[in-house]
Design a protein around this motif. Structure first.
Motif, mmCIF file in Angstrom:
data_model
loop_
_atom_site.group_PDB
_atom_site.id
_atom_site.type_symbol
_atom_site.label_atom_id
_atom_site.label_comp_id
_atom_site.label_asym_id
_atom_site.label_seq_id
_atom_site.Cartn_x
_atom_site.Cartn_y
_atom_site.Cartn_z
ATOM 1 N N ASP A 177 0.826 -1.191 0.021
ATOM 2 C CA ASP A 177 -0.181 -0.105 0.104
ATOM 3 C C ASP A 177 0.823 1.046 -0.001
ATOM 4 O O ASP A 177 0.393 2.366 0.096
ATOM 5 C CB ASP A 177 -0.949 -0.028 1.146
ATOM 6 C CG ASP A 177 -0.488 -0.108 2.340
ATOM 7 O OD1 ASP A 177 1.032 -0.070 2.442
ATOM 8 O OD2 ASP A 177 -0.922 0.015 3.770
ATOM 9 N N CYS A 183 -0.074 -7.271 -5.632
ATOM 10 C CA CYS A 183 -1.203 -6.416 -5.787
ATOM 11 C C CYS A 183 -1.074 -5.489 -4.804
ATOM 12 O O CYS A 183 -0.795 -5.280 -3.793
ATOM 13 C CB CYS A 183 -2.472 -7.504 -5.251
ATOM 14 S SG CYS A 183 -2.864 -8.750 -6.340
ATOM 15 N N GLN A 193 -3.113 -2.720 -2.079
ATOM 16 C CA GLN A 193 -4.346 -2.808 -1.412
ATOM 17 C C GLN A 193 -4.993 -1.534 -1.468
ATOM 18 O O GLN A 193 -4.118 -0.545 -1.057
ATOM 19 C CB GLN A 193 -3.922 -3.266 -0.073
ATOM 20 C CG GLN A 193 -5.259 -3.479 0.712
ATOM 21 C CD GLN A 193 -4.854 -4.034 2.089
ATOM 22 O OE1 GLN A 193 -3.772 -4.579 2.467
ATOM 23 N NE2 GLN A 193 -5.913 -4.082 3.017
ATOM 24 N N VAL A 194 -6.200 -1.284 -1.641
ATOM 25 C CA VAL A 194 -6.781 -0.249 -1.858
ATOM 26 C C VAL A 194 -7.874 -0.170 -0.566
ATOM 27 O O VAL A 194 -8.492 -1.002 -0.523
ATOM 28 C CB VAL A 194 -7.395 0.080 -3.232
ATOM 29 C CG1 VAL A 194 -8.262 -1.012 -3.607
ATOM 30 C CG2 VAL A 194 -8.075 1.614 -3.250
ATOM 31 N N LEU A 253 -3.803 6.036 -5.938
ATOM 32 C CA LEU A 253 -3.713 4.848 -6.388
ATOM 33 C C LEU A 253 -2.664 4.882 -7.753
ATOM 34 O O LEU A 253 -2.030 4.025 -7.943
ATOM 35 C CB LEU A 253 -5.041 4.081 -6.762
ATOM 36 C CG LEU A 253 -4.766 2.529 -7.501
ATOM 37 C CD1 LEU A 253 -4.173 1.712 -6.456
ATOM 38 C CD2 LEU A 253 -6.221 1.949 -7.362
ATOM 39 N N ALA A 271 0.732 2.840 -8.503
ATOM 40 C CA ALA A 271 0.588 1.895 -9.482
ATOM 41 C C ALA A 271 1.632 2.007 -10.417
ATOM 42 O O ALA A 271 2.376 1.180 -10.967
ATOM 43 C CB ALA A 271 -0.783 1.716 -9.905
ATOM 44 N N LEU A 301 -5.031 -5.516 -8.133
ATOM 45 C CA LEU A 301 -5.635 -4.838 -6.641
ATOM 46 C C LEU A 301 -6.274 -5.748 -5.501
ATOM 47 O O LEU A 301 -6.692 -6.928 -6.302
ATOM 48 C CB LEU A 301 -6.629 -3.611 -7.097
ATOM 49 C CG LEU A 301 -6.300 -2.480 -7.977
ATOM 50 C CD1 LEU A 301 -7.497 -1.516 -8.083
ATOM 51 C CD2 LEU A 301 -5.208 -1.728 -7.517
ATOM 52 N N ARG A 343 -9.409 -0.443 -10.816
ATOM 53 C CA ARG A 343 -8.130 -1.164 -11.772
ATOM 54 C C ARG A 343 -8.423 -1.064 -13.122
ATOM 55 O O ARG A 343 -7.281 -0.783 -13.838
ATOM 56 C CB ARG A 343 -8.286 -2.819 -11.710
ATOM 57 C CG ARG A 343 -7.282 -3.559 -12.272
ATOM 58 C CD ARG A 343 -7.807 -4.974 -12.486
ATOM 59 N NE ARG A 343 -9.007 -5.239 -13.386
ATOM 60 C CZ ARG A 343 -9.662 -6.446 -13.829
ATOM 61 N NH1 ARG A 343 -9.069 -7.438 -13.265
ATOM 62 N NH2 ARG A 343 -10.573 -6.353 -14.464
#
Length: 230
Positions: free
Chosen positions: A101, A123, A125-126, A142, A146, A160, A184
């Protein structure tokens, strides 16, 4: 048939029926067995019943189980919060990390991933429900995160992960998971993974595009945090 094998079969039916209901390919939905606080013997039993992917939240517990189960071809997923001083063993001993994150953690995982191993599947984490108690980056952060993680050399950004606020309201479940899928897709980074859905809401998650459902209680029973984990 053992209780764990019976539970795996029951969850498999739920996943298959959810895939059919949403007209999804069953092969696109993975069952990630969340084995935190459960002994190595339970993982061995689950593997004998056909599972290969196991998710752990607690590093030391996971490393002990990995050593005990080193004879099995298991795929290990780290799904818990990550402290900076824990990144090296995670980079060395896991195939997937679902709970990145912040960029500092991703950079450390990339720097510490051994050269002989393939890139670490990541992945982000959101925190889709904006809960103060939950880990995860905010949706507003995000895109920047990303893009930065996707550029790191020893990581492979896959998609995600989210743990929406628990609710029995099926409409609310769908809305939260649909939001994760939308986030995403808006990244436009050709990501293939949505890690979302647990024992109580896997049907809604699958309907909204989950590619990993993280199932613990429905497979292994209630967790007992007071018992030894190995």
């Amino acid at each position: 048939m053992s209780t764990i094998a019976e539970n795996i079969a029951k969850v498999g039916v739920r996943i298959r029926e959810a895939a059919q209901a949403s007209q999804r390919n069953l092969a696109d939905i993975g069952l990630l067995a969340v084995s935190k606080t459960k002994p190595a013997g339970a993982i061995r039993e689950a593997h004998a019943a056909g599972l290969c992917d196991f998710g752990e939240n607690y590093l030391q517990e996971a490393l002990e189980k990995q050593a005990e189960l080193s004879d099995l071809p298991l795929i290990w997923h780290f799904i818990g919060p990550i402290q900076s001083n824990k990144t090296r063993p995670i980079a060395e001993h896991f195939d997937w990390v679902h709970s990145v994150d912040r960029l500092k953690i991703a950079q450390r995982l990339s720097d510490q991933r051994p050269a002989h191993l393939p890139p670490l599947n990541i992945c982000l984490q959101v925190n889709v429900s904006a809960e103060d108690s939950k880990s995860g980056c905010s949706p507003d952060e995000l895109l920047e995160l990303a893009k930065a993680v996707a550029a790191l050399p020893n990581l492979r950004l896959r998609g995600l992960m989210a743990i929406p606020e628990p609710t029995d309201d099926v409409t609310a479940q769908h809305a939260a998971f649909a939001r994760v899928r939308q986030l995403r897709d808006e990244l436009a980074l050709n990501l293939d993974t949505l890690s979302m859905g647990m024992s109580h809401d896997l049907e809604a998650a699958i309907a909204e595009g989950a590619t990993w459902v993280r199932i613990g209680t429905a497979l292994f029973g209630a967790r007992d945090y007071g018992q030894p984990t190995h």
